[in-house]
Design a protein around this motif. Structure first.
Motif, PDB file in Angstrom:
ATOM      1  N   ILE A  60       7.122  -6.468  11.464  1.00  0.00           N
ATOM      2  CA  ILE A  60       7.941  -5.534  10.679  1.00  0.00           C
ATOM      3  C   ILE A  60       9.427  -5.735  10.960  1.00  0.00           C
ATOM      4  CG2 ILE A  60       6.182  -3.752  10.307  1.00  0.00           C
ATOM      5  CD1 ILE A  60       7.397  -2.178  12.563  1.00  0.00           C
ATOM      6  N   GLY A  63      10.052  -9.191   9.114  1.00  0.00           N
ATOM      7  CA  GLY A  63       9.442  -9.332   7.789  1.00  0.00           C
ATOM      8  C   GLY A  63       8.742 -10.672   7.678  1.00  0.00           C
ATOM      9  N   ASN A  65       5.732 -13.184   7.459  1.00  0.00           N
ATOM     10  CA  ASN A  65       4.371 -13.122   6.928  1.00  0.00           C
ATOM     11  C   ASN A  65       3.326 -13.684   7.877  1.00  0.00           C
ATOM     12  OD1 ASN A  65       4.564 -11.741   4.509  1.00  0.00           O
ATOM     13  ND2 ASN A  65       5.508 -13.507   3.533  1.00  0.00           N
ATOM     14  N   TYR A  68       2.619 -11.058  10.262  1.00  0.00           N
ATOM     15  CA  TYR A  68       1.760 -10.039   9.638  1.00  0.00           C
ATOM     16  C   TYR A  68       0.307 -10.510   9.648  1.00  0.00           C
ATOM     17  CZ  TYR A  68       5.171  -6.748   7.693  1.00  0.00           C
ATOM     18  OH  TYR A  68       6.126  -5.786   7.542  1.00  0.00           O
ATOM     19  N   PHE A  69       0.136 -11.751   9.239  1.00  0.00           N
ATOM     20  CA  PHE A  69      -1.235 -12.285   9.132  1.00  0.00           C
ATOM     21  C   PHE A  69      -1.894 -12.304  10.512  1.00  0.00           C
ATOM     22  CE2 PHE A  69      -4.655 -15.227   8.374  1.00  0.00           C
ATOM     23  CZ  PHE A  69      -5.034 -14.916   7.084  1.00  0.00           C
ATOM     24  N   PHE A  72      -2.888  -8.780  11.624  1.00  0.00           N
ATOM     25  CA  PHE A  72      -4.098  -8.266  10.978  1.00  0.00           C
ATOM     26  C   PHE A  72      -5.331  -9.056  11.419  1.00  0.00           C
ATOM     27  CE2 PHE A  72      -0.900  -6.995   7.588  1.00  0.00           C
ATOM     28  CZ  PHE A  72      -0.767  -5.730   8.128  1.00  0.00           C
TER      29      PHE A  72
ATOM     30  N   PHE B 174      -3.320  -7.729   4.605  1.00  0.00           N
ATOM     31  CA  PHE B 174      -2.114  -8.535   4.396  1.00  0.00           C
ATOM     32  C   PHE B 174      -1.467  -8.208   3.050  1.00  0.00           C
ATOM     33  CE2 PHE B 174       0.000 -12.362   2.858  1.00  0.00           C
ATOM     34  CZ  PHE B 174       0.835 -12.638   3.918  1.00  0.00           C
ATOM     35  N   PHE B 177      -0.700  -3.896   2.997  1.00  0.00           N
ATOM     36  CA  PHE B 177       0.241  -3.256   3.920  1.00  0.00           C
ATOM     37  C   PHE B 177       1.661  -3.349   3.365  1.00  0.00           C
ATOM     38  CE2 PHE B 177       2.869  -2.691   7.648  1.00  0.00           C
ATOM     39  CZ  PHE B 177       2.224  -1.629   8.249  1.00  0.00           C
ATOM     40  N   PRO B 178       2.395  -2.221   3.366  1.00  0.00           N
ATOM     41  CA  PRO B 178       3.712  -2.237   2.701  1.00  0.00           C
ATOM     42  C   PRO B 178       4.703  -3.164   3.393  1.00  0.00           C
ATOM     43  CG  PRO B 178       3.389  -0.204   3.932  1.00  0.00           C
ATOM     44  CD  PRO B 178       2.086  -0.923   3.954  1.00  0.00           C
ATOM     45  N   ARG B 179       5.375  -3.921   2.588  1.00  0.00           N
ATOM     46  CA  ARG B 179       6.419  -4.811   3.092  1.00  0.00           C
ATOM     47  C   ARG B 179       7.763  -4.113   2.961  1.00  0.00           C
ATOM     48  NH1 ARG B 179       2.302  -7.178   4.043  1.00  0.00           N
ATOM     49  NH2 ARG B 179       2.080  -9.422   4.196  1.00  0.00           N
ATOM     50  N   ALA B 180       8.569  -4.271   3.963  1.00  0.00           N
ATOM     51  CA  ALA B 180       9.878  -3.619   3.923  1.00  0.00           C
ATOM     52  C   ALA B 180      10.941  -4.624   3.514  1.00  0.00           C
ATOM     53  CB  ALA B 180      10.187  -3.055   5.295  1.00  0.00           C
ATOM     54  N   ASP B 527       6.438 -10.924  -0.350  1.00  0.00           N
ATOM     55  CA  ASP B 527       7.437  -9.945   0.083  1.00  0.00           C
ATOM     56  C   ASP B 527       7.282  -8.669  -0.736  1.00  0.00           C
ATOM     57  OD1 ASP B 527       8.345 -10.704  -2.345  1.00  0.00           O
ATOM     58  OD2 ASP B 527      10.076 -11.802  -1.617  1.00  0.00           O
TER      59      ASP B 527
END
Lengths: 331, 660
Positions: A60, A63, A65, A68-69, A72, B174, B177-180, B527
């Motif tokens: 976060i 940002g 990816n 993020y992946f 999760f 993936f 989930f909210p992207r900022a 994004d």
């Protein structure tokens, strides 16, 4: 050991218990205890979750990816492995085959348990634990399989005495060791823990075999026909050693004569060192010839009973186990 | 622990760092390789390193990283530190706990690497390593001495099941989930951005031909509505306006301004993605009317559509923009005086060499230059090096060799225009590209690099491309087709891919590239805007962003519960419901004081019930039970049988209800 829990939940539970019919409550507890699976993250699980959390913060913050992946992915692995760990013990149950287990400290004391997989799926790496010790680790239990296993109860490291075991635990860390899941299995098992065998001389009196229970003791030693040899015991005279047999067995062998073999021996366990005497008696019993006739005068007693054979031996060992010990209940 | 597990860890560590060697300092790679190789030797030779020595090595590694990376604050330093820690962990790896810790440090190292590089390959690498790591955890969790789970079929099945469900849940989360649109780290990177496309702030003869040798993809662009014709597709990367007579540089007096232009939505709208990580000038379709950076970074722009980006994180740049069909760009802040700069001797030479150009209008002058170039000059991808002073090079080009590539023609034309007082400069970037009709996007490679001229007339700045005077096919068909027809690729200049391409191979390559691009768009470039589009395509356009986190939590919860139920259901005894029906029935009999042993065979029970005068429904139930359970060879009862038994049971219970 049974500990006194004074937590709020415990007190609340006690009040609820007071309101409910006793029988129903016990039944309910028995039923739910067997079904409920508890699960906590292991140390590695905590580390793994921590990494997932760090990744989440990175994701976060940047940002990013891939972060993020990964977050999760780690989260999914952790949560799904929790379900699998839970399932590993959920469908497994254990039954005790015999109500009494005799444990000889320091020596393997096999006890038969029946493990049942009620699920159609194979289950892996199931540990059966008791008093915080792992008795056995079952590699694989096929779907709907019932298997009798022998566990070594001497691993419990219990002191001499008699114990009542109310539950065993089934646990698993499968698949990844991130979680530790367990459930309690209610059992009714009495453990008789024998004294640790000790090689030590015990006061002994010979007793005429024809006069069982008469109380007349004699000290007639080996003046008749040669009968057999047996292993030397501490304290016995070296003059009775049979050299030829000793060489053959590579251990000092004592000559036993016909009359002596038919004579009963009475061992006096009285004295100040009670535990030591009991241990010595246990050691003696282990070495005892199966057809020997003997009896014990237990500490604090004056009577003795003579007997022979395996059953008598087991009785003696049981008496040695429970002597002056009340039942300790583990819950 | 077994040797094989150690070797697996050793290979893991090498595979985790060495393929990404270019992200790190060469010194770190050398140090890492030394420690890594020594770990293997020490393990193989069973040498035990003293703890003190290990501590010294650890401290030295820490100091080394501190010095090399100026502290531990950067992601590169973190990756370096974790790599050294993981390598040193190999020296003392022994118990299951050590292996667990090794893998955790390894994962931290990989996380740092993920932040350094965004790539689909890394995504695949992540999935594979995590799965393998979990396979090894399967053995470690019970203190096994060898790696068996990966090889043992039944456990492999469990691993596969966990992995596949995890991947499904991961993919769902993936995308939901909210992207900022913000970052917690707003500090701009101070390091020098790479000239990662090969373009630098100067243009020297031969520099573009070097870029053209590179067959790698530079960026991909997808138009959302109309696509300009190939000859009109100029991707502008930079404006060069200072010249020494043959070479061109950027005008440092022209400062990049913060994005302050009023963006106007143009006719051709597109979204473009860089193929590599980096920062610097990005490429806008000329003449640019609007531009928006879609990844995190700071943008500066100046007139004529130059854009310069400093990325805030290691991400592949992504931007959207638009362009108009017009070839004019009037509203720019560039001083015209600057665009007339030229060394005096060069200006004198040009004026003397082309006296007939003096006093001509721009259109006439353009015509004359066209005639000049199209008549005697030729185009070559390998024109050879020009030597001497800039003036000598210019003379050699114009008078002797007359062979060049786009940059020679652009440079010379701009100099001629400036010599006759027309403000002009050279623009560099790419022209055209390869259209992938499967993915419907343009792939711009190094071979599409191009230079052209921008000249000012009364209407504004106008693009002139002298290459079209010499080889118009280069602009009409693009660099790939042109090079292929010209045989340049066959000469080995443009890569073997293009040289051996056939219709089929080309299609295969298109499919591969299209898939790669789509996956990149889905996973790497996902994004907040993409998420909005995704939700719109699902008909959830009006969903608030704040809802998404709760939706994600709900999805995770529901998924795990569903998996739990599925897992339980598939593990249940298939005859469970049949047995339960029978037990209910026996319980009812027990309530009626007819105690039946559970082990009693059903046919015996039927006889018993008949003796007690039971009704037909009761007997029918027992017979159905026996038929379903014992007279069948099925491994599990089917749905109809279960339904039938259930109805039979309800009838039997109803019948028994009235009896005593």
């Amino acid at each position: 050991m049974k500990s006194q829990d004074l937590s709020t939940s415990f007190l609340f539970l006690r009040r609820v218990r007071a309101l409910l019919p006793q029988q129903l409550f016990e039944k309910l507890v028995k039923k739910t205890n067997n079904a409920r699976v508890y699960i906590v993250p292991s140390a590695i699980g905590f580390y793994f979750s921590f990494i997932a959390f760090v990744l989440f913060l990175i994701a976060i913050s940047y940002g990013h990816n891939l972060a993020y992946f990964s977050t999760f992915l780690f989260f999914s692995f952790v949560s799904i492995s929790a379900v699998v760990t839970n399932e590993s013990v959920h469908a497994i149950s254990v039954e005790v085959v015999d109500q009494i287990a005799r444990v000889q400290p320091g020596t393997a004391s096999p006890y038969r348990l029946r493990v049942i997989n009620k699920s159609r799926k194979d289950q892996y790496d199931i540990a059966i634990e008791c008093l915080g010790k792992t008795l056995i680790l079952v590699d694989k239990l096929s779907g709907l399989e019932r298997r009798d296993l022998f566990v070594d109860l001497s691993k419990l490291d219990l002191e001499r005495g008699q114990y009542k075991l109310n539950r065993l635990s089934l646990s698993s860390r499968f698949p990844f060791g991130l979680f530790y899941a367990w459930k309690w299995m209610n059992v009714e098992l009495k453990l008789l823990v024998r004294p640790k065998p000790l090689i030590k001389q015990v006061r002994c009196f010979d007793h005429s075999g024809q006069d069982f229970g008469g109380g007349s003791l004699s000290m007639q030693i080996g003046n008749d026909e040669y009968h057999e040899t047996r292993g030397h015991r501490p304290g016995e005279s070296l003059s009775r050693i049979d050299r030829r047999h000793s060489q053959r067995f590579n251990y000092p062998q004592i000559r036993v004569f016909t009359r002596e073999s038919q004579e009963a021996k009475v061992y006096d366990l009285r004295g100040e060192q009670v535990e030591e005497s009991l241990s010595a008696a246990c050691g003696l019993l282990q070495e005892m010839s199966p057809d020997a006739t003997y009896g014990f005068i237990y500490p604090g007693e004056h009577q003795f009973t003579l007997g022979s054979g395996q059953e008598f031996k087991e009785d003696c060992l049981d008496r040695l186990s429970i002597h002056s010990k009340s039942i300790v209940e583990f819950s | 622990m077994s040797r094989s597990l150690f070797y697996i860890c050793w290979i893991f560590l090498g595979a985790g760092l060495l393929p990404f060697y270019n992200l790190h300092h060469p010194a770190l790679i050398v140090v890492f390789c030394t420690i890594w190789a020594l770990a293997l030797i020490i393990y193989a030779k069973k040498v035990k390193l003293p703890k003190a020595l290990r501590t010294v090595l650890l401290l030295s590694g820490g100091v080394f990283v501190w010095q090399d990376y100026d502290g531990y604050r950067s992601v590169e330093a973190a990756a370096a530190l974790f790599s050294i820690l993981a390598a040193l962990k190999l020296y003392e790896i022994k118990t299951a706990r050590d292996y667990f810790l090794f893998f955790l440090i390894f994962q931290l190292m990989m996380i740092a690497q993920y932040l350094l590089l965004e790539s689909l390959m890394l995504l695949a690498f992540m999935v594979i390593t995590t799965t393998l790591m979990c396979g090894i955890f399967m053995d470690l969790q019970r203190g096994k001495k060898d790696v068996e789970s990966i090889l043992q079929k039944s456990k492999r099945k469990v691993l596969f099941r966990v992995m596949s469900f995890s991947l499904i849940l991961t993919t769902l989360l993936f995308f939901i989930f909210p992207r900022a649109n913000f970052t917690l780290f707003r500090n701009q990177k101070t390091q020098t951005v790479n000239a990662w496309t090969g373009f630098s702030s100067e243009l020297r003869p031969g520099s573009i031909s070097e870029i053209m040798q590179n067959d790698q993809a530079v960026f991909r662009a997808r138009f959302s509505n109309q696509t300009p014709a190939m000859p009109e597709m100029y991707w502008q990367g930079g404006t060069l306006s200072v010249t020494d007579g043959f070479n061109w540089n950027k005008n440092n007096r022209l400062r990049y301004l913060a994005a302050s232009q009023n963006d106007v939505r143009g006719r051709y709208r597109y979204v473009a993605d860089m193929a590599e990580v980096g920062g610097g000038s990005i490429f806008l379709l000329a003449p640019a009317t609007s531009f928006k950076l879609l990844t995190l970074g700071q943008t500066t722009r100046r007139g004529l559509g130059d854009a310069f980006v400093s990325p805030l994180s290691h991400q592949k740049l992504r931007w959207s923009g638009s362009s108009n069909a017009s070839n004019f760009f009037s509203n720019d802040p560039i001083l015209h005086e600057d665009e007339l700069q030229l060394p005096v001797e060069v200006r004198s030479y040009i004026r003397e060499a082309f006296p007939q150009f003096a006093g001509l209008s721009l259109d006439r002058l353009q015509r004359e230059i066209y005639l000049l170039f199209s008549k005697d000059f030729s185009y070559s991808l390998s024109p050879g090096a020009y030597t001497g002073s800039p003036l000598e090079q210019l003379k050699e080009f114009l008078e002797v060799r007359k062979v060049g590539i786009c940059e020679h023609f652009a440079s010379t034309m701009a100099i001629i225009l400036r010599s006759f007082d027309y403000p002009a400069h050279v623009m560099v970037g790419f022209q055209g590209g390869d259209f992938n009709d499967l993915g419907e996007y343009w792939l711009i490679r190094g071979r599409d690099a191009h230079a052209w001229v921008s000249v000012y007339d009364s209407n504004g700045w106008r693009r002139l491309d002298p290459t079209s005077y010499v080889v118009p096919n280069r602009l009409i068909f693009g660099a790939t087709e042109f090079g292929f027809t010209q045989g340049d690729f066959v000469q080995g200049n443009m890569g073997w891919f293009t040289a051996i391409r056939s219709g089929l191979l080309n299609d295969v390559l298109k499919v591969v590239d299209s898939t790669f691009y789509s996956l990149n768009l889905a996973f790497i470039n996902y994004d907040a805007d993409s998420q909005q589009e995704f939700l719109s395509s699902l008909g959830l356009k009006n969903w608030k962003r704040s809802w998404l986190k709760w939706v994600s939590a709900l999805i995770a919860f529901v998924f795990i519960i569903t998996y739990w139920f599925y897992s339980r259901g598939s593990g249940q005894n298939p005859w469970r419901s049949v047995n339960r029906s029978y037990h209910t029935f026996l319980k009812k009999l027990h309530n009626l004081d007819l105690n039946v042993d559970q082990a009693m065979p059903p046919y015996r029970l039927v006889e018993l019930l008949q003796q007690h005068g039971a009704g037909s429904a009761t007997i029918s139930f027992v017979r159905s039970y026996a038929a379903i359970k014992y007279a069948s060879t099925k491994s599990k009862p089917d749905r109809f049988e279960l339904r039938h038994l259930k109805s039979q049971l309800s009838l039997a219970l109803k019948e028994l209800k009235g009896r005593k």
